[in-house]
Scaffold this motif. Structure first.
Motif, short mmCIF file in Angstrom:
data_model
loop_
_atom_site.label_atom_id
_atom_site.label_comp_id
_atom_site.label_asym_id
_atom_site.label_seq_id
_atom_site.Cartn_x
_atom_site.Cartn_y
_atom_site.Cartn_z
N TYR A 255 0.08 18.11 17.82
CA TYR A 255 -0.69 19.29 17.41
C TYR A 255 -1.22 19.21 15.98
O TYR A 255 -1.92 20.12 15.53
N GLY A 256 -0.87 18.13 15.26
CA GLY A 256 -1.29 18.03 13.88
C GLY A 256 -0.45 18.92 12.99
O GLY A 256 0.51 19.56 13.43
N THR A 257 -0.79 18.98 11.72
CA THR A 257 -0.12 19.88 10.79
C THR A 257 -1.06 20.14 9.63
O THR A 257 -2.24 19.75 9.67
N LYS A 258 -0.57 20.79 8.59
CA LYS A 258 -1.41 21.13 7.44
C LYS A 258 -1.60 19.91 6.55
O LYS A 258 -0.98 18.87 6.74
N ASP A 259 -2.45 20.07 5.53
CA ASP A 259 -2.68 18.97 4.60
C ASP A 259 -1.46 18.68 3.74
O ASP A 259 -1.32 17.58 3.20
N ALA A 260 -0.59 19.67 3.61
CA ALA A 260 0.70 19.48 2.93
C ALA A 260 1.81 19.70 3.95
O ALA A 260 1.61 20.33 4.99
N VAL A 261 3.01 19.19 3.63
CA VAL A 261 4.13 19.30 4.55
C VAL A 261 5.41 19.43 3.74
O VAL A 261 5.51 18.90 2.62
N ALA A 262 6.37 20.18 4.26
CA ALA A 262 7.70 20.24 3.65
C ALA A 262 8.67 19.51 4.56
O ALA A 262 8.67 19.74 5.78
N LEU A 263 9.47 18.65 4.00
CA LEU A 263 10.38 17.83 4.79
C LEU A 263 11.83 18.08 4.34
O LEU A 263 12.18 17.86 3.18
N ASN A 291 1.30 9.07 10.95
CA ASN A 291 0.04 8.41 10.64
C ASN A 291 -0.92 9.36 9.92
O ASN A 291 -2.10 9.47 10.26
N THR A 292 -0.38 10.05 8.93
CA THR A 292 -1.15 11.04 8.20
C THR A 292 -0.94 10.86 6.71
O THR A 292 0.19 10.64 6.26
N ALA A 293 -2.02 10.95 5.96
CA ALA A 293 -1.93 10.91 4.51
C ALA A 293 -1.94 12.34 3.99
O ALA A 293 -2.98 13.01 4.01
N TYR A 294 -0.79 12.84 3.60
CA TYR A 294 -0.67 14.23 3.15
C TYR A 294 -1.06 14.35 1.68
O TYR A 294 -0.85 13.44 0.88
N ASP A 295 -1.63 15.51 1.34
CA ASP A 295 -1.93 15.76 -0.06
C ASP A 295 -0.64 15.96 -0.86
O ASP A 295 -0.51 15.47 -1.97
N THR A 296 0.29 16.71 -0.26
CA THR A 296 1.56 17.03 -0.93
C THR A 296 2.68 16.99 0.08
O THR A 296 2.53 17.45 1.21
N VAL A 297 3.80 16.42 -0.32
CA VAL A 297 5.04 16.48 0.46
C VAL A 297 6.08 17.21 -0.39
O VAL A 297 6.43 16.75 -1.48
N TYR A 298 6.55 18.36 0.11
CA TYR A 298 7.66 19.06 -0.52
C TYR A 298 8.94 18.46 0.03
O TYR A 298 9.26 18.64 1.21
N ALA A 299 9.66 17.72 -0.80
CA ALA A 299 10.93 17.11 -0.39
C ALA A 299 12.05 18.08 -0.73
O ALA A 299 12.21 18.49 -1.90
N THR A 300 12.83 18.47 0.27
CA THR A 300 13.78 19.56 0.09
C THR A 300 15.03 19.35 0.91
O THR A 300 15.09 18.46 1.78
N THR A 301 16.05 20.16 0.64
CA THR A 301 17.17 20.23 1.58
C THR A 301 16.66 20.88 2.86
O THR A 301 15.71 21.66 2.83
#
Length: 333
Positions: A255-263, A291-301
């Protein structure tokens, strides 16, 4: 390569000294700790604890600094539990774990009371930049509560969303808002409700001038719910890779996702401390699998961190911060 932003979903463990001091103060005062009724000594203890956790995050090198939500004895139910139109009744299990909260029963109109905004105002005095707000998402907050006033599930969800919108509108300037929505996983909305949940999240997101992350955890979101969540005007959706990495990857592939992602790449409930290299490997793995180049990745617990001993909490946020600054591996020539 994406910008990697080291952060947390908030709800920190109380410093050990604060646990002891507040336990003693609360025992003597015998208060429900409703905002405004806490007493000067309790308020002072929470202020000192807030200063400490803000300093811990800053010293660790996190990119986003949370107020810590140290007063949230009822976890995500807190914004309702302290509201004048809500009665707190029996003790209820907090999702499927060994934590409990007081059941918030809504008995009158929900109006914004500024409780969370007041905490953020205090944190803003301590943070030069990168302040992050944390709120329960409207679907999870409605799911944790009982309605004895609105009389209709849809009307109640709308009322909770409106309440959160009113709260957000009183916030000081924040860089990021984390909306925590574990109920999307734990109590998946039925047909029709999934669309309303997305619309409620959208309403809250549009009330703040900040990057908005809808963070889900304790498993993957069901496909239909995820597809509706994608319609919400948020900047990033959060995925709990600790609980289930494969199904979360599938949702993004399908389904895809947003340009940024939180992991959620660090376990917020387990004391084992992940190395910066392990954290970075998990971020890179997700990017490669989707296979996506994200603008921002929020790395979190992956979850809130109040489950952790304070020393392990400190170690984990330091690892997150260090992971964000690691050099990316060289591509094969």
């Amino acid at each position: 390569m994406p910008e990697i932003v080291a952060t947390t979903p908030g709800l920190f463990p109380l410093p050990d000294w604060a646990k002891d001091e507040l336990s003693d103060l609360k025992g003597h005062q015998k208060t429900d700790l409703i905002s405004g009724d806490e007493g000067e000594a309790i308020t002072d203890a929470y202020e000192r604890a807030r200063e400490e956790v803000v300093s811990l995050q800053t010293d660790a090198g996190l990119d986003r600094i949370s107020e810590g939500q140290l007063r949230w004895d009822d976890m995500l139910a807190h914004p309702l539990a302290v509201h004048d139109s809500v009665e707190t009744r029996g003790i209820v299990r907090y999702y499927d774990n060994n934590n409990f909260y007081r059941e918030p029963v809504v008995t009158d109109d929900l109006t914004a009371d500024g409780d969370v905004a007041t905490e953020l105002d205090a944190a803003a005095e301590l943070v030069d930049s990168g302040l992050q707000a944390v709120l329960p998402g409207p679907y999870s907050l409605a799911d944790l509560a009982t309605d004895e006033h609105y009389g209709d599930e849809a009307a109640f969800l709308d009322a909770v969303a409106d309440f959160l919108v009113g709260e957000v509108e009183q916030f000081p300037d924040v860089e990021t808002l984390f909306l925590l929505e574990p109920s999307l996983v734990e109590s998946p909305p039925e047909d029709g409700t999934d669309e309303r949940a997305s619309e409620a999240i959208d309403a809250v997101a549009n009330a703040v001038d900040a990057e908005v992350v809808t963070h889900t955890y304790w498993g993957p979101i069901e496909e239909k719910t995820y597809a509706h969540l994608m319609d919400a005007d948020v900047d990033a959706i959060g995925f709990d890779l600790v609980a289930d990495h494969d199904k979360n990857v599938y949702n993004v592939q399908e389904y895809g996702t947003k340009d940024a992602v939180a992991l959620g790449v660090v376990d917020g409930q387990n004391t084992r401390v992940e190395s910066p290299e392990t954290i970075r490997d998990r971020v890179d793995w997700f990017e490669a699998q989707t296979n996506t180049a994200y603008d921002t990745v929020y790395a979190t617990t992956n979850t809130e961190t109040f489950y952790l001993p304070v020393n392990k909490f400190e170690d984990k946020i330091r690892s997150l911060a260090n992971a964000a600054t690691l050099e990316a591996p060289e591509a094969d020539q």
